[in-house]
Design a protein around this motif. Structure first.
Motif, short mmCIF file in Angstrom:
data_model
loop_
_atom_site.label_atom_id
_atom_site.label_comp_id
_atom_site.label_asym_id
_atom_site.label_seq_id
_atom_site.Cartn_x
_atom_site.Cartn_y
_atom_site.Cartn_z
N GLU A 42 0.93 -1.16 0.01
CA GLU A 42 -0.04 -0.07 -0.05
C GLU A 42 0.91 1.14 -0.05
OE1 GLU A 42 -3.51 0.20 -0.52
OE2 GLU A 42 -3.15 -1.75 -0.68
N ASP A 43 1.87 1.23 0.69
CA ASP A 43 2.84 2.29 0.66
C ASP A 43 3.44 2.35 -0.81
OD1 ASP A 43 2.56 2.93 3.46
OD2 ASP A 43 4.39 1.68 3.80
N TYR A 44 3.63 1.60 -1.46
CA TYR A 44 4.26 1.76 -2.86
C TYR A 44 3.07 2.41 -3.64
CZ TYR A 44 5.57 0.38 -7.49
OH TYR A 44 5.89 0.53 -8.83
N LYS A 45 1.78 2.02 -3.69
CA LYS A 45 0.65 2.48 -4.42
C LYS A 45 0.48 3.89 -4.02
CE LYS A 45 -1.63 -1.88 -4.53
NZ LYS A 45 -2.74 -2.69 -4.31
N SER A 46 0.44 4.16 -2.74
CA SER A 46 0.28 5.74 -2.46
C SER A 46 1.57 6.72 -2.82
CB SER A 46 0.13 5.92 -0.75
OG SER A 46 1.22 5.47 -0.25
N ALA A 50 1.01 9.71 -5.53
CA ALA A 50 1.31 10.96 -5.24
C ALA A 50 2.30 11.67 -6.12
CB ALA A 50 2.13 10.97 -3.60
N LEU A 51 3.20 10.81 -6.85
CA LEU A 51 4.00 11.15 -7.80
C LEU A 51 3.37 11.74 -9.14
CD1 LEU A 51 7.22 8.90 -7.27
CD2 LEU A 51 6.96 11.31 -6.97
#
Length: 78
Positions: A42-46, A50-51
């Motif tokens: 989930e951190d990767y997806k967010s 954001a980028l």
């Protein structure tokens, strides 16, 4: 009179790195397995979401130069 600036060209050779110890980066199956696992995080997806707007803004910038435009008036140095 202009002060001289000493310039030195340097380079760096990047070799594949930053992988966890249990991932052999020379094995495509290990790399694909790690990437699939990371892309589910989930951190990767967010972070990717954001980028998105930042990358979109950079892509929309028009950084071309019109070579036929007169940028400086009165410059007749042809």
């Amino acid at each position: 009179n202009t002060e001289r600036l000493v310039v030195k060209n340097t380079s760096m050779r990047h070799v594949e790195g930053g992988w966890p110890k249990d991932v052999d980066f020379t094995e495509p199956t290990d790399v694909n397995r790690f990437r699939k696992k990371a892309e589910k995080d989930e951190d990767y997806k967010s972070a990717v979401k954001a980028l998105g707007p930042i990358i979109e803004r950079c892509m929309k910038q028009n950084t071309t130069i019109d070579i036929y435009e007169d940028y400086f008036e009165g410059d007749d140095s042809d």
